[in-house]
Design a protein around this motif. Structure first.
Motif, PDB file in Angstrom:
ATOM      1  N   THR A 211       0.818  -1.223   0.000  1.00  0.00           N
ATOM      2  CA  THR A 211       0.000   0.000   0.000  1.00  0.00           C
ATOM      3  C   THR A 211       0.848   1.268   0.000  1.00  0.00           C
ATOM      4  OG1 THR A 211      -0.107  -0.005   2.421  1.00  0.00           O
ATOM      5  CG2 THR A 211      -1.855  -1.177   1.234  1.00  0.00           C
ATOM      6  N   ASN A 212       2.163   1.113  -0.127  1.00  0.00           N
ATOM      7  CA  ASN A 212       3.066   2.281  -0.125  1.00  0.00           C
ATOM      8  C   ASN A 212       2.872   3.133   1.124  1.00  0.00           C
ATOM      9  OD1 ASN A 212       4.314   1.701  -2.625  1.00  0.00           O
ATOM     10  ND2 ASN A 212       2.570   2.591  -3.708  1.00  0.00           N
ATOM     11  N   THR A 213       2.771   2.471   2.253  1.00  0.00           N
ATOM     12  CA  THR A 213       2.544   3.152   3.526  1.00  0.00           C
ATOM     13  C   THR A 213       3.727   2.925   4.452  1.00  0.00           C
ATOM     14  OG1 THR A 213       0.160   2.832   3.301  1.00  0.00           O
ATOM     15  CG2 THR A 213       0.985   3.396   5.490  1.00  0.00           C
ATOM     16  N   VAL A 214       4.110   3.983   5.148  1.00  0.00           N
ATOM     17  CA  VAL A 214       5.153   3.858   6.154  1.00  0.00           C
ATOM     18  C   VAL A 214       4.572   4.324   7.489  1.00  0.00           C
ATOM     19  CG1 VAL A 214       6.121   6.165   5.723  1.00  0.00           C
ATOM     20  CG2 VAL A 214       7.564   4.370   6.713  1.00  0.00           C
ATOM     21  N   TYR A 215       4.998   3.650   8.541  1.00  0.00           N
ATOM     22  CA  TYR A 215       4.479   3.931   9.877  1.00  0.00           C
ATOM     23  C   TYR A 215       5.628   4.320  10.814  1.00  0.00           C
ATOM     24  CZ  TYR A 215       0.597   1.177   8.032  1.00  0.00           C
ATOM     25  OH  TYR A 215      -0.427   0.686   7.247  1.00  0.00           O
ATOM     26  N   LEU A 216       5.271   5.038  11.848  1.00  0.00           N
ATOM     27  CA  LEU A 216       6.217   5.323  12.924  1.00  0.00           C
ATOM     28  C   LEU A 216       5.498   5.104  14.243  1.00  0.00           C
ATOM     29  CD1 LEU A 216       9.129   6.307  13.522  1.00  0.00           C
ATOM     30  CD2 LEU A 216       8.142   8.584  13.872  1.00  0.00           C
ATOM     31  N   GLN A 217       5.854   4.038  14.910  1.00  0.00           N
ATOM     32  CA  GLN A 217       5.313   3.757  16.241  1.00  0.00           C
ATOM     33  C   GLN A 217       6.189   4.473  17.254  1.00  0.00           C
ATOM     34  OE1 GLN A 217       2.494   1.994  17.224  1.00  0.00           O
ATOM     35  NE2 GLN A 217       2.994   2.809  19.253  1.00  0.00           N
ATOM     36  N   MET A 218       5.589   5.354  18.030  1.00  0.00           N
ATOM     37  CA  MET A 218       6.328   6.154  19.003  1.00  0.00           C
ATOM     38  C   MET A 218       5.845   5.817  20.402  1.00  0.00           C
ATOM     39  SD  MET A 218       6.427   9.819  17.006  1.00  0.00           S
ATOM     40  CE  MET A 218       4.664  10.104  17.199  1.00  0.00           C
ATOM     41  N   ASN A 219       6.728   5.247  21.195  1.00  0.00           N
ATOM     42  CA  ASN A 219       6.415   4.881  22.574  1.00  0.00           C
ATOM     43  C   ASN A 219       7.262   5.715  23.534  1.00  0.00           C
ATOM     44  OD1 ASN A 219       4.691   2.834  21.593  1.00  0.00           O
ATOM     45  ND2 ASN A 219       6.381   1.364  21.534  1.00  0.00           N
ATOM     46  N   SER A 220       6.841   5.714  24.777  1.00  0.00           N
ATOM     47  CA  SER A 220       7.588   6.443  25.818  1.00  0.00           C
ATOM     48  C   SER A 220       7.912   7.870  25.380  1.00  0.00           C
ATOM     49  CB  SER A 220       8.887   5.696  26.154  1.00  0.00           C
ATOM     50  OG  SER A 220       8.613   4.373  26.588  1.00  0.00           O
ATOM     51  N   LEU A 221       6.898   8.535  24.889  1.00  0.00           N
ATOM     52  CA  LEU A 221       7.109   9.879  24.349  1.00  0.00           C
ATOM     53  C   LEU A 221       7.534  10.855  25.436  1.00  0.00           C
ATOM     54  CD1 LEU A 221       4.182   9.882  21.828  1.00  0.00           C
ATOM     55  CD2 LEU A 221       6.546  10.436  21.253  1.00  0.00           C
ATOM     56  N   LYS A 222       8.369  11.788  25.022  1.00  0.00           N
ATOM     57  CA  LYS A 222       8.906  12.815  25.921  1.00  0.00           C
ATOM     58  C   LYS A 222       8.517  14.201  25.396  1.00  0.00           C
ATOM     59  CE  LYS A 222      13.039   9.963  26.671  1.00  0.00           C
ATOM     60  NZ  LYS A 222      14.534   9.925  26.586  1.00  0.00           N
ATOM     61  N   PRO A 223       8.486  15.188  26.259  1.00  0.00           N
ATOM     62  CA  PRO A 223       8.166  16.550  25.780  1.00  0.00           C
ATOM     63  C   PRO A 223       9.098  17.015  24.665  1.00  0.00           C
ATOM     64  CG  PRO A 223       7.989  16.464  28.161  1.00  0.00           C
ATOM     65  CD  PRO A 223       8.541  15.135  27.728  1.00  0.00           C
ATOM     66  N   GLU A 224      10.336  16.572  24.697  1.00  0.00           N
ATOM     67  CA  GLU A 224      11.278  16.978  23.656  1.00  0.00           C
ATOM     68  C   GLU A 224      11.007  16.326  22.305  1.00  0.00           C
ATOM     69  OE1 GLU A 224      12.023  15.811  26.721  1.00  0.00           O
ATOM     70  OE2 GLU A 224      13.815  14.528  26.669  1.00  0.00           O
ATOM     71  N   ASP A 225      10.065  15.412  22.250  1.00  0.00           N
ATOM     72  CA  ASP A 225       9.636  14.832  20.973  1.00  0.00           C
ATOM     73  C   ASP A 225       8.614  15.720  20.273  1.00  0.00           C
ATOM     74  OD1 ASP A 225       9.664  11.632  22.587  1.00  0.00           O
ATOM     75  OD2 ASP A 225      11.180  12.425  21.201  1.00  0.00           O
ATOM     76  N   THR A 226       8.169  16.766  20.937  1.00  0.00           N
ATOM     77  CA  THR A 226       7.201  17.676  20.340  1.00  0.00           C
ATOM     78  C   THR A 226       7.777  18.324  19.095  1.00  0.00           C
ATOM     79  OG1 THR A 226       6.111  18.156  22.448  1.00  0.00           O
ATOM     80  CG2 THR A 226       5.899  19.802  20.698  1.00  0.00           C
ATOM     81  N   ALA A 227       7.060  18.195  17.983  1.00  0.00           N
ATOM     82  CA  ALA A 227       7.524  18.720  16.701  1.00  0.00           C
ATOM     83  C   ALA A 227       6.467  18.441  15.647  1.00  0.00           C
ATOM     84  CB  ALA A 227       8.844  18.060  16.290  1.00  0.00           C
ATOM     85  N   VAL A 228       6.693  19.013  14.477  1.00  0.00           N
ATOM     86  CA  VAL A 228       5.938  18.610  13.300  1.00  0.00           C
ATOM     87  C   VAL A 228       6.718  17.473  12.649  1.00  0.00           C
ATOM     88  CG1 VAL A 228       5.018  19.287  11.060  1.00  0.00           C
ATOM     89  CG2 VAL A 228       4.995  20.916  12.971  1.00  0.00           C
ATOM     90  N   TYR A 229       6.040  16.376  12.404  1.00  0.00           N
ATOM     91  CA  TYR A 229       6.662  15.191  11.830  1.00  0.00           C
ATOM     92  C   TYR A 229       6.306  15.091  10.349  1.00  0.00           C
ATOM     93  CZ  TYR A 229       8.165  13.533  16.380  1.00  0.00           C
ATOM     94  OH  TYR A 229       8.798  13.412  17.600  1.00  0.00           O
ATOM     95  N   TYR A 230       7.328  14.884   9.540  1.00  0.00           N
ATOM     96  CA  TYR A 230       7.174  14.793   8.096  1.00  0.00           C
ATOM     97  C   TYR A 230       7.636  13.429   7.605  1.00  0.00           C
ATOM     98  CZ  TYR A 230       7.109  19.921   8.377  1.00  0.00           C
ATOM     99  OH  TYR A 230       6.818  21.225   8.691  1.00  0.00           O
TER     100      TYR A 230
END
Length: 115
Positions: free
Chosen positions: A75-94
């Motif tokens: 399906t030409n799809t890519v995923y990003l599983q993000m666990n244990s998120l931290k405040p410093e992970d705050t951003a716009v993800y592209y």
């Protein structure tokens, strides 16, 4: 023309999880690599994770052990599983798809991690 559409961003508490998705439409062929990048306010865009056509994965040191990139080639799809998120992970993800002829970026999805 290739178009990428990200989804799955949002607001989450520190320690929580999110799963980002990026689906490509259009004439998509000969994908060399898929990846996720992020840009926080006042900072440069940085690599988060990439996966090559052969399946090799690469991660930024700051997300190793917490984030996992995966793909669905059918399906030409890519995923990003993000666990244990931290405040410093705050951003716009592209997401970014690198084809044999050109590279394409999505429009971005906001991820906000509250402390």
């Amino acid at each position: 023309q290739v178009q990428l559409v990200e989804s799955g961003g949002g607001l989450v508490q520190a320690g929580g999880s999110l799963r980002l998705s990026c689906v490509a439409s259009g004439i998509v062929f000969s994908i060399q690599a898929m990846g996720w990048y992020r840009q926080a306010p006042g900072k440069q865009r940085e690599l988060v994770a990439t996966i090559t056509r052969s399946g090799y994965e690469n991660y930024a040191d700051s997300v190793k052990g917490r984030f996992t990139i995966s793909r669905d080639s059918a399906t030409n799809t890519v995923y990003l599983q993000m666990n244990s998120l931290k405040p410093e992970d705050t951003a716009v993800y592209y997401c970014k798809y690198t084809l044999s002829t050109a590279a394409y970026w999505g429009q971005g999805t906001q991820v906000t991690v509250a402390s």
